[in-house]
Scaffold this active site. Structure first.
Site, PDB file in Angstrom:
ATOM      1  N   ASN A  63       0.837  -1.205   0.000  1.00 27.31           N
ATOM      2  CA  ASN A  63       0.000   0.000   0.000  1.00 27.31           C
ATOM      3  C   ASN A  63       0.868   1.249   0.000  1.00 27.31           C
ATOM      4  OD1 ASN A  63       0.649  -0.690   2.700  1.00 27.31           O
ATOM      5  ND2 ASN A  63      -1.084   0.457   3.503  1.00 27.31           N
ATOM      6  N   GLU A  65       0.472   5.189   0.504  1.00 27.60           N
ATOM      7  CA  GLU A  65      -0.418   6.263   0.939  1.00 27.60           C
ATOM      8  C   GLU A  65       0.121   7.620   0.493  1.00 27.60           C
ATOM      9  OE1 GLU A  65      -1.019   5.600   5.148  1.00 27.60           O
ATOM     10  OE2 GLU A  65      -2.146   3.757   4.754  1.00 27.60           O
ATOM     11  N   CYS A  74      -4.116   0.764  -2.720  1.00 29.60           N
ATOM     12  CA  CYS A  74      -4.005  -0.484  -1.958  1.00 29.60           C
ATOM     13  C   CYS A  74      -2.898  -1.378  -2.524  1.00 29.60           C
ATOM     14  CB  CYS A  74      -5.304  -1.273  -2.038  1.00 29.60           C
ATOM     15  SG  CYS A  74      -6.713  -0.502  -1.256  1.00 29.60           S
ATOM     16  N   GLU A  76      -2.994  -4.561  -3.149  1.00 32.12           N
ATOM     17  CA  GLU A  76      -3.471  -5.485  -4.189  1.00 32.12           C
ATOM     18  C   GLU A  76      -3.434  -4.836  -5.565  1.00 32.12           C
ATOM     19  OE1 GLU A  76      -4.835  -4.769  -1.286  1.00 32.12           O
ATOM     20  OE2 GLU A  76      -6.289  -6.278  -0.655  1.00 32.12           O
ATOM     21  N   CYS A 113     -10.469  -4.775  -0.435  1.00 29.28           N
ATOM     22  CA  CYS A 113     -11.580  -3.817  -0.526  1.00 29.28           C
ATOM     23  C   CYS A 113     -12.342  -4.015  -1.837  1.00 29.28           C
ATOM     24  CB  CYS A 113     -11.056  -2.380  -0.419  1.00 29.28           C
ATOM     25  SG  CYS A 113     -10.323  -1.767  -1.940  1.00 29.28           S
ATOM     26  N   CYS A 116     -10.492  -3.185  -5.141  1.00 34.41           N
ATOM     27  CA  CYS A 116      -9.500  -4.196  -5.534  1.00 34.41           C
ATOM     28  C   CYS A 116     -10.189  -5.430  -6.102  1.00 34.41           C
ATOM     29  CB  CYS A 116      -8.620  -4.569  -4.347  1.00 34.41           C
ATOM     30  SG  CYS A 116      -7.496  -3.236  -3.882  1.00 34.41           S
TER      31      CYS A 116
HETATM   32  N1  THU Z   1      -5.428  -1.297   2.190  1.00 35.36           N
HETATM   33  C1  THU Z   1      -4.848  -2.157   1.299  1.00 35.36           C
HETATM   34  O1  THU Z   1      -3.702  -1.955   0.883  1.00 35.36           O
HETATM   35  N2  THU Z   1      -5.559  -3.209   0.891  1.00 35.36           N
HETATM   36  C2  THU Z   1      -6.806  -3.531   1.329  1.00 35.36           C
HETATM   37  O2  THU Z   1      -7.397  -4.502   0.875  1.00 35.36           O
HETATM   38  C3  THU Z   1      -7.466  -2.712   2.347  1.00 35.36           C
HETATM   39  C4  THU Z   1      -6.764  -1.459   2.708  1.00 35.36           C
HETATM   40  C5  THU Z   1      -4.649  -0.151   2.667  1.00 35.36           C
HETATM   41  C6  THU Z   1      -5.162   1.198   2.267  1.00 35.36           C
HETATM   42  C7  THU Z   1      -4.551   2.071   3.324  1.00 35.36           C
HETATM   43  O3  THU Z   1      -3.223   2.382   2.942  1.00 35.36           O
HETATM   44  C8  THU Z   1      -4.472   1.178   4.545  1.00 35.36           C
HETATM   45  O4  THU Z   1      -4.635  -0.156   4.074  1.00 35.36           O
HETATM   46  C9  THU Z   1      -5.495   1.475   5.621  1.00 35.36           C
HETATM   47  O5  THU Z   1      -6.762   1.414   5.115  1.00 35.36           O
END
Ligand code: THU
Length: 160
Positions: A63, A65, A74, A76, A113, A116
């Site tokens: 991930n 940010e 994300c 994925e 999520c 994804c």
């Molecule tokens: N996140 C992912 O990388 N994958 C997921 O399936 C759910 C959420 C990340 C997004 C954000 O950087 C952090 O998790 C908190 O939500």
């Protein structure tokens, strides 16, 4: 006339990575190593994803940010888009995802999520083959078919 219908799906559950087969273990561990490149100063939630392709390559994602929150992505999708960019003709054979908080693997599996899941479906449709998704938790691991993650899904065929 209203007709009530049930929807069921099957998934496999494990209590440790060692219960997975060798290839699944390899991809699960790759998702954990992918957490190393996570850029998550806002959530402190480090997510790693590993995409195994039909040619045996494993493409990692974590991930990423951003101070302008919606600009992040994300793990994925980072892995899926990276795989599709480097190997556009390779079908996805497996995807694993895991996450850590404060240096510890999350105990329960982290489900991908909705966004994804939609992206997974796109590549499932592109290559004409579904694939298993492994959600890795420290105490519980879930494996299920990608299609089970997104029933009643939108595809370009839904538009006609
Ligand atoms: N996140 C992912 O990388 N994958 C997921 O399936 C759910 C959420 C990340 C997004 C954000 O950087 C952090 O998790 C908190 O939500």
């Amino acid at each position: 006339m209203e007709t009530a219908k049930d929807f069921t799906f099957r998934y496999s559950e494990y209590s440790s990575i060692e219960e997975l087969n060798d290839l699944e273990q390899k991809v699960a561990h790759a998702s954990i190593s992918a957490q190393g490149s996570s850029h998550s100063p806002y959530s402190n939630f480090r997510v790693g994803a590993a995409v195994l392709l039909a040619n045996g390559e494993i493409v990692l994602g974590s991930n990423q940010e951003n101070g302008a929150y919606p600009s992040g992505l994300c793990a994925e999708r980072v892995a899926l888009f990276g795989a599709a960019t480097r190997y556009p003709d390779q079908r996805i054979a497996m995807l694993a995802v895991s996450a850590s908080h404060q240096g510890r693997l999350i105990e329960t599996p982290v489900p991908p999520c909705g966004g994804c899941r939609q992206v997974m479906l796109e590549y499932r449709t592109k290559h004409g083959a579904s694939f298993p998704v492994i959600m890795v938790g420290a105490r519980r691991i879930v494996k299920l078919d990608m299609e089970s993650l997104l029933p009643f899904s939108f595809t370009s065929a839904s538009e006609v």
